[in-house]
Motif scaffolding. Sequence first.
Motif, PDB file in Angstrom:
ATOM      1  N   CYS A  29      47.649  71.026  14.861  1.00 36.76           N
ATOM      2  CA  CYS A  29      46.625  70.519  15.775  1.00 36.76           C
ATOM      3  C   CYS A  29      46.905  71.064  17.180  1.00 36.76           C
ATOM      4  CB  CYS A  29      46.626  68.997  15.777  1.00 36.76           C
ATOM      5  SG  CYS A  29      46.301  68.281  14.145  1.00 36.76           S
ATOM      6  N   ALA A  30      45.893  71.590  17.817  1.00 41.50           N
ATOM      7  CA  ALA A  30      46.078  72.309  19.077  1.00 41.50           C
ATOM      8  C   ALA A  30      46.683  71.436  20.166  1.00 41.50           C
ATOM      9  CB  ALA A  30      44.741  72.885  19.543  1.00 41.50           C
TER      10      ALA A  30
ATOM     11  N   PRO B 263      51.504  74.223  19.530  1.00 45.09           N
ATOM     12  CA  PRO B 263      50.763  75.469  19.765  1.00 45.09           C
ATOM     13  C   PRO B 263      50.850  76.401  18.566  1.00 45.09           C
ATOM     14  CG  PRO B 263      52.822  75.487  20.979  1.00 45.09           C
ATOM     15  CD  PRO B 263      52.672  74.100  20.418  1.00 45.09           C
ATOM     16  N   LYS B 264      49.822  77.186  18.354  1.00 46.81           N
ATOM     17  CA  LYS B 264      49.780  78.136  17.259  1.00 46.81           C
ATOM     18  C   LYS B 264      50.935  79.130  17.392  1.00 46.81           C
ATOM     19  CE  LYS B 264      46.663  81.391  14.937  1.00 46.81           C
ATOM     20  NZ  LYS B 264      45.313  82.017  14.966  1.00 46.81           N
TER      21      LYS B 264
ATOM     22  N   CYS C 193      39.534  73.976  11.332  1.00 53.68           N
ATOM     23  CA  CYS C 193      39.574  74.560  12.671  1.00 53.68           C
ATOM     24  C   CYS C 193      40.568  73.836  13.565  1.00 53.68           C
ATOM     25  CB  CYS C 193      38.178  74.529  13.287  1.00 53.68           C
ATOM     26  SG  CYS C 193      38.091  75.130  14.985  1.00 53.68           S
ATOM     27  N   LEU C 194      40.578  72.512  13.495  1.00 52.78           N
ATOM     28  CA  LEU C 194      41.436  71.707  14.360  1.00 52.78           C
ATOM     29  C   LEU C 194      42.898  71.756  13.957  1.00 52.78           C
ATOM     30  CD1 LEU C 194      39.108  68.613  14.732  1.00 52.78           C
ATOM     31  CD2 LEU C 194      39.968  69.976  16.641  1.00 52.78           C
TER      32      LEU C 194
ATOM     33  N   ASN D 168      43.352  57.322  13.723  1.00 48.16           N
ATOM     34  CA  ASN D 168      43.480  57.851  15.080  1.00 48.16           C
ATOM     35  C   ASN D 168      42.663  59.121  15.215  1.00 48.16           C
ATOM     36  OD1 ASN D 168      45.249  55.808  15.774  1.00 48.16           O
ATOM     37  ND2 ASN D 168      47.088  57.035  15.442  1.00 48.16           N
ATOM     38  N   MET D 169      41.723  59.124  16.148  1.00 47.36           N
ATOM     39  CA  MET D 169      40.874  60.286  16.397  1.00 47.36           C
ATOM     40  C   MET D 169      41.059  60.738  17.847  1.00 47.36           C
ATOM     41  SD  MET D 169      36.704  60.575  16.129  1.00 47.36           S
ATOM     42  CE  MET D 169      35.863  62.165  16.213  1.00 47.36           C
ATOM     43  N   VAL D 170      41.716  61.871  18.031  1.00 47.12           N
ATOM     44  CA  VAL D 170      41.852  62.448  19.365  1.00 47.12           C
ATOM     45  C   VAL D 170      40.564  63.198  19.693  1.00 47.12           C
ATOM     46  CG1 VAL D 170      43.131  64.074  20.814  1.00 47.12           C
ATOM     47  CG2 VAL D 170      44.353  62.654  19.147  1.00 47.12           C
ATOM     48  N   ILE D 171      39.972  62.879  20.819  1.00 47.63           N
ATOM     49  CA  ILE D 171      38.682  63.462  21.176  1.00 47.63           C
ATOM     50  C   ILE D 171      38.893  64.767  21.930  1.00 47.63           C
ATOM     51  CG2 ILE D 171      36.482  63.080  22.316  1.00 47.63           C
ATOM     52  CD1 ILE D 171      37.130  61.230  19.916  1.00 47.63           C
TER      53      ILE D 171
END
Length: 328
Positions: A30-31, A35-36, A135-136, A163-166
């Motif tokens: 998750c970004a 980090p990728k 994608c996320l 839990n949803m990070v916006i």
Amino acid sequence: MKTFPTLIDRFGRQISYLRLSVTDRCDLRCAYCIPKGFRGFEVPAHWLNFAEIERLMAIFVRSGVSRIRLTGGEPLLRAQLPLLARRLAALPGLEELSLSTNATRLEDHAQALRDAGVSRVNISLDSLIPEQIKCLTGQDAFAKIMAGIDAAQQVGFSPIKINMVIVPGVNDREIDDMVAFCRDHRLILRLIEPMPMGDSGRTIAPHDLQETRQRLTQRFDLIPALIPGDGPAYYLQDPEGTFNVGFITPISRHFCATCNRVRLTVDGILHLCLGQEARVDFRTLMRSGASDEELTLALRAAVELKPERHEFREFPEKIMRFMSSTGG
């Protein structure tokens, strides 16, 4: 050994909640968390082993910590996690042992965790669209997450919090759909503002949930929850009291004045605040031969270092460590 029934910081806050990271690794990317391409994980030789964790947690509980949450990274990547959970759940004085997970492996471990004494789970789910999840997170994980949620319900975990990070421009248009999904499946939804943790976290634009809260209140006829949450979330509920949605707003409406938590990383570093650098190295203390009495005194001294509040607004570039390395 002398014990201390409570941990009180300089600002009168009672510290009763510990987030215990059992690994800094995760099977997703998750970004806002890792980090990728990141490879700078802690070496396993520095991880606290189960005996060290159990010893240290016993000291924390004797000192006043009544709730422990297992976190990561993804905690289910730690081998034999149910065994550790069983040992921690048996600690005298511990009132609750819970777990935060991305649920990709929960289908295989839900029953064992429940049997071991984990009472409830928080599950990360940032979208209901499979392509968006890919994608996320960098992985085609939607089906696994859904299976994990179903398994958690089947074995009796309750409540289950989603839990949803916006992430503005990515999943912010899905909020209403997520509310409806959680309401229909009897899940508690928690909407979370992203925090500027590390370079990856600072690439995410901030999202002020105050306007979202007002809009959802009107659309779904929500009212303030009769029983407020015991953590950082501000909760609303439907008039029947059958559905709750929480708002975790570290940026737009911080909750530092009531913060009751600290975080221990997989390598034994105690962080007193997500948005500050105060920390104490318990791994070095233990492996240098510190007694239980000395560790207890070190814990009390550590709590004195807990700052009054974070400074994410004033100094968003301040914290260089990633969320995954801090412990959720």
